[in-house]
Design a protein around this motif. Structure first.
Motif, PDB file in Angstrom:
ATOM      1  N   TYR A  74       0.490   5.371   1.011  1.00  0.00           N
ATOM      2  CA  TYR A  74      -0.320   6.404   1.640  1.00  0.00           C
ATOM      3  C   TYR A  74       0.450   7.718   1.595  1.00  0.00           C
ATOM      4  O   TYR A  74       1.672   7.741   1.458  1.00  0.00           O
ATOM      5  CB  TYR A  74      -0.589   6.074   3.116  1.00  0.00           C
ATOM      6  N   THR A  80      -8.024  -4.602   2.169  1.00  0.00           N
ATOM      7  CA  THR A  80      -8.424  -3.263   1.713  1.00  0.00           C
ATOM      8  C   THR A  80      -7.593  -2.206   2.423  1.00  0.00           C
ATOM      9  O   THR A  80      -7.018  -2.447   3.488  1.00  0.00           O
ATOM     10  CB  THR A  80      -9.917  -2.999   1.979  1.00  0.00           C
ATOM     11  N   ALA A  81      -7.532  -1.050   1.807  1.00  0.00           N
ATOM     12  CA  ALA A  81      -6.741   0.032   2.377  1.00  0.00           C
ATOM     13  C   ALA A  81      -7.382   0.533   3.664  1.00  0.00           C
ATOM     14  O   ALA A  81      -8.577   0.386   3.889  1.00  0.00           O
ATOM     15  CB  ALA A  81      -6.625   1.173   1.378  1.00  0.00           C
ATOM     16  N   LEU A  82      -6.559   1.113   4.498  1.00  0.00           N
ATOM     17  CA  LEU A  82      -7.035   1.687   5.742  1.00  0.00           C
ATOM     18  C   LEU A  82      -7.495   3.121   5.513  1.00  0.00           C
ATOM     19  O   LEU A  82      -6.878   3.860   4.747  1.00  0.00           O
ATOM     20  CB  LEU A  82      -5.925   1.670   6.789  1.00  0.00           C
ATOM     21  N   PHE A 101      -7.823   6.454   7.624  1.00  0.00           N
ATOM     22  CA  PHE A 101      -7.295   6.982   8.878  1.00  0.00           C
ATOM     23  C   PHE A 101      -8.002   8.253   9.319  1.00  0.00           C
ATOM     24  O   PHE A 101      -8.425   9.060   8.498  1.00  0.00           O
ATOM     25  CB  PHE A 101      -5.807   7.313   8.732  1.00  0.00           C
ATOM     26  N   TYR A 103       0.841  -1.191   0.000  1.00  0.00           N
ATOM     27  CA  TYR A 103       0.000   0.000   0.000  1.00  0.00           C
ATOM     28  C   TYR A 103       0.877   1.242   0.000  1.00  0.00           C
ATOM     29  O   TYR A 103       1.927   1.258   0.644  1.00  0.00           O
ATOM     30  CB  TYR A 103      -0.864   0.061   1.263  1.00  0.00           C
ATOM     31  N   TYR A 157      -3.005   0.457  -4.023  1.00  0.00           N
ATOM     32  CA  TYR A 157      -2.863  -0.825  -3.338  1.00  0.00           C
ATOM     33  C   TYR A 157      -2.584  -1.912  -4.361  1.00  0.00           C
ATOM     34  O   TYR A 157      -3.265  -2.004  -5.369  1.00  0.00           O
ATOM     35  CB  TYR A 157      -4.160  -1.093  -2.578  1.00  0.00           C
ATOM     36  N   GLN A 198      -1.069  -4.418   8.604  1.00  0.00           N
ATOM     37  CA  GLN A 198      -0.190  -3.651   7.729  1.00  0.00           C
ATOM     38  C   GLN A 198       1.014  -3.177   8.513  1.00  0.00           C
ATOM     39  O   GLN A 198       0.876  -2.595   9.593  1.00  0.00           O
ATOM     40  CB  GLN A 198      -0.948  -2.466   7.131  1.00  0.00           C
ATOM     41  N   PHE A 225      -5.026   7.223   1.545  1.00  0.00           N
ATOM     42  CA  PHE A 225      -4.703   6.084   0.707  1.00  0.00           C
ATOM     43  C   PHE A 225      -4.439   6.538  -0.718  1.00  0.00           C
ATOM     44  O   PHE A 225      -5.152   7.383  -1.259  1.00  0.00           O
ATOM     45  CB  PHE A 225      -5.876   5.098   0.731  1.00  0.00           C
ATOM     46  N   LEU A 234      -3.585  10.104   7.253  1.00  0.00           N
ATOM     47  CA  LEU A 234      -2.996   9.410   6.118  1.00  0.00           C
ATOM     48  C   LEU A 234      -4.052   9.197   5.043  1.00  0.00           C
ATOM     49  O   LEU A 234      -5.157   8.747   5.330  1.00  0.00           O
ATOM     50  CB  LEU A 234      -2.453   8.043   6.553  1.00  0.00           C
TER      51      LEU A 234
END
Lengths: 112, 109
Positions: free
Chosen positions: A35, B95-97, B99, A33, A48, A101, A45, A43
């Protein structure tokens, strides 16, 4: 073992120049990933990668941003024609099959 | 919209005092919730996740689906808890986080 590594740790560039940021994930991690963290923000995204599947590019802010990943190893994030608003810390993370992660130390990009 | 809100930018407490870092989320579905921590000059690391239901370094967090909250708590703060804390959610494995903007916790003696 070694964690996620990123290079360079700091990059200062002039507006309009292209930059490449590198991420080395933890060996064996299938997911990677990218960010971005701008000053005072959380953060965000960017992109991915999961194995050989097509990457999820839904977070890329403009077509000046692109990223590649070779198999399940190194990834490069490229920003073309950098703008001052691209100044941020760029973080890379990897995970094994979508579990926790693990983050790298980040690359601090400053566009002057 | 998918969103994580951390209403406090900075939380300052004295050593030994209770701490509660607030996190609210907006997500259609059943997300997985996390707390990440970044100590000075260190990289971001996972502190705890709601599915584990464990206590790490004395911190706990309970997912309240009715209030869509995932507040982080510790009964007695220590100076070494001073750090930036981020609440994050994920829509599922891989899946992406998403934040929040983070809360700086400062614990003084």
């Amino acid at each position: 073992g070694a964690g996620v590594s990123q290079s360079p740790s700091n990059k200062v560039t002039e507006k309009g120049k292209d930059v490449e940021l590198r991420c080395d994930p933890i060996s064996g991690h299938t997911a990677l990933y990218w960010y971005r963290q701008r000053l005072g923000q959380g953060l965000e995204f960017l992109i991915y990668f999961q194995g050989n599947s097509a990457p999820d590019k839904s977070g890329l802010p403009s077509d000046r941003f692109s990223a590649e990943r070779t198999g399940e190893s190194v990834s490069t994030l490229t920003i073309q024609r950098t703008q001052q608003e691209d100044s941020a810390v760029y973080l890379c993370a990897s995970s094994f099959r979508g579990r926790e992660q693990y983050f790298g130390p980040g690359t601090r990009l400053t566009v002057t | 919209a998918q969103r994580v809100t951390q209403p406090e930018k900075l939380l300052s407490v004295f050593k030994g005092a209770p701490v509660e870092l607030k996190c609210n989320y907006s997500y259609s579905g059943s997300p997985e919730l996390f707390w990440y921590v970044q100590y000075s000059r260190q990289r971001l690391q996972l502190l705890l996740r709601h599915i584990s239901r464990e206590s790490i370094k004395g911190f706990t967090a309970d997912l309240n689906k009715g209030e869509t909250s995932f507040h982080l708590k510790k009964p007695f703060a220590q100076e070494e808890d001073s750090a930036m804390y981020y609440c994050a959610l994920s829509g599922g494995a891989g899946t992406a986080l998403i934040f929040g903007k983070g809360t700086t916790l400062s614990v003084s003696s």
